[in-house]
Design an enzyme around this catalytic site. Structure first.
Site, PDB file in Angstrom:
ATOM      1  N   LYS A  20       9.793   7.392  -0.539  1.00 19.40           N
ATOM      2  CA  LYS A  20      10.102   6.048  -0.680  1.00 19.40           C
ATOM      3  C   LYS A  20      11.400   5.822  -0.209  1.00 19.40           C
ATOM      4  O   LYS A  20      11.731   4.871   0.446  1.00 19.40           O
ATOM      5  CB  LYS A  20      10.090   5.431  -2.032  1.00 19.40           C
TER       6      LYS A  20
ATOM      7  N   ARG B  93       0.769   5.894  -1.268  1.00 19.58           N
ATOM      8  CA  ARG B  93       0.187   6.889  -1.885  1.00 19.58           C
ATOM      9  C   ARG B  93       1.207   7.030  -3.329  1.00 19.58           C
ATOM     10  O   ARG B  93       2.065   7.105  -3.103  1.00 19.58           O
ATOM     11  CB  ARG B  93       0.211   8.003  -1.121  1.00 19.58           C
TER      12      ARG B  93
ATOM     13  N   ALA C 220       0.954  -1.299  -0.088  1.00 27.01           N
ATOM     14  CA  ALA C 220      -0.002   0.062   0.027  1.00 27.01           C
ATOM     15  C   ALA C 220       0.896   1.163  -0.052  1.00 27.01           C
ATOM     16  O   ALA C 220       1.800   1.264   0.525  1.00 27.01           O
ATOM     17  CB  ALA C 220      -0.809   0.143   1.342  1.00 27.01           C
TER      18      ALA C 220
ATOM     19  N   GLY D 111      -5.600   0.843 -33.370  1.00 30.66           N
ATOM     20  CA  GLY D 111      -4.869   1.258 -34.233  1.00 30.66           C
ATOM     21  C   GLY D 111      -4.541   2.831 -34.506  1.00 30.66           C
ATOM     22  O   GLY D 111      -4.299   3.415 -35.621  1.00 30.66           O
TER      23      GLY D 111
ATOM     24  N   TYR E 222       7.280  11.616  -4.691  1.00 30.64           N
ATOM     25  CA  TYR E 222       7.119  10.314  -4.428  1.00 30.64           C
ATOM     26  C   TYR E 222       8.328   9.527  -4.034  1.00 30.64           C
ATOM     27  O   TYR E 222       8.476   8.677  -3.242  1.00 30.64           O
ATOM     28  CB  TYR E 222       6.513   9.663  -5.665  1.00 30.64           C
TER      29      TYR E 222
ATOM     30  N   SER F 203      10.391   1.467  -5.131  1.00 34.24           N
ATOM     31  CA  SER F 203      10.057   2.314  -6.106  1.00 34.24           C
ATOM     32  C   SER F 203      11.357   2.236  -6.730  1.00 34.24           C
ATOM     33  O   SER F 203      12.581   2.701  -6.149  1.00 34.24           O
ATOM     34  CB  SER F 203       9.526   3.330  -6.462  1.00 34.24           C
TER      35      SER F 203
END
Length: 317
Positions: free
Chosen positions: A147, A74, A72, A192, A143, A117
């Site tokens: 991490k 954000r 889990a 396509g 982010y 990450s």
């Protein structure tokens, strides 16, 4: 074999796949931690948790748990609208993660596997270079910073409490149920739509969902995984052009790719405020998984082409 596992983010792309795999492996009572009530596979026990907030009480979900897979988070979004994004990411991804980990250590959990990450390493690699597990963290966006801070806090907590910490840093994850830009790419190919990406000579590492889940499950058990960082990947790097062609092949069609020079694509993307999207499509980001292979004796069980086929079948049938 670890029997009782708390998997956070069980409603999510990665967490849900981990729960399915653990249940299929016959774990005694995998426990799915999530924010809302959902159906779970046979062999799994649902433990609804309030949120990732630092104040969350995980005591009920942690009863009898031997290991945690913390998926889990954000998550990173392209169009962030929070007034202070870093504060928001830190609240969930750092403070919330460490609060869960402290409670896990107090509950006697032996091992805590953290889905981090590749953004901890950075946003791109120069030609001829790759990210490795031994690199000093160099996150760029909020982010990635959150991490990296969560990783550092977890290892400090592990040294203090004796709980084993395992960090896995995946690059872009694709597979059945994938969303975001990858899903849009699949839809463009399926319809396509002509794409101006026929002359992109970059190299990007990806990881199929099944390969990432297999690595996470390996990290639950392997004695050499304790207190280490591992990079995830499929073991084959693709250019954006090659990726699009192979996605089309998985659909049984040809990609309609126009060979526009990348310098023009970058300029056009910047002009319309899509510079980050262009960077993801045009820059290289390569990871070296040799440390993962050598330390764990692990090999990605699913090829890129098979992983793409599975992703395509789930989205377009």
């Amino acid at each position: 074999m670890v029997g009782r596992v708390l998997v956070t983010g069980a409603t999510g792309f990665v967490g849900g796949a981990v729960v399915q795999r653990l249940a299929a492996d016959g774990r005694r009572v995998p426990v799915a931690g999530c924010r809302r009530s959902v159906s779970v596979p046979a062999g799994a026990e649902l433990a609804v948790t309030p949120s990732l907030e630092p104040e969350a009480d995980w005591s009920g979900a942690l009863q009898g748990v031997e290991a945690v897979v913390h998926a889990a988070a954000r998550v990173h979004v392209m169009d962030e609208d929070a007034a202070d994004p870093l504060a928001e990411y830190r609240r969930d991804n750092v403070e919330g993660t460490l609060a869960l980990a402290r409670q896990a250590a107090q509950a006697g959990v032996r091992r805590f596997v953290f889905v981090s990450s590749i953004k901890v390493n950075g946003e791109q690699t120069a030609s001829g270079s790759v990210f490795s597990a031994s690199d000093a963290p160099a996150p760029v966006d909020p982010y990635g910073v959150s991490k990296a801070e969560a990783e550092a806090g977890l290892f400090a907590l592990g040294r203090e409490t004796g709980m084993e910490i395992v960090v896995v840093r995946p690059p872009l994850v694709y597979g059945p149920g994938v969303g975001g830009n990858f899903a849009r790419m699949l839809q463009w190919i399926a319809r396509g739509v002509p794409l101006p990406l026929g002359a992109v000579d970059n190299r990007r590492s990806l990881v199929g969902l099944d390969n990432l889940v297999d690595l996470l499950v390996t990290c639950l058990e392997h004695p050499a995984a304790a207190n280490r960082v591992f990079l995830a990947g499929d073991g084959e790097d693709l250019s954006t052009t090659d990726l699009l062609r192979r996605v089309a092949a998985a659909m049984g069609r040809r990609a309609r790719l126009v060979p526009v020079p990348p310098v023009l694509l970058r300029a056009g993307a910047r002009a319309v405020g899509r510079g980050e999207m262009a960077r993801r499509l045009l820059d290289s980001l390569q990871v070296d998984i040799s440390h993962t292979r050598e330390t764990l004796g692990w090999e990605p069980p699913v090829s890129v082409d098979e992983g793409l086929r599975r992703a395509v079948v789930s989205l377009v049938g």
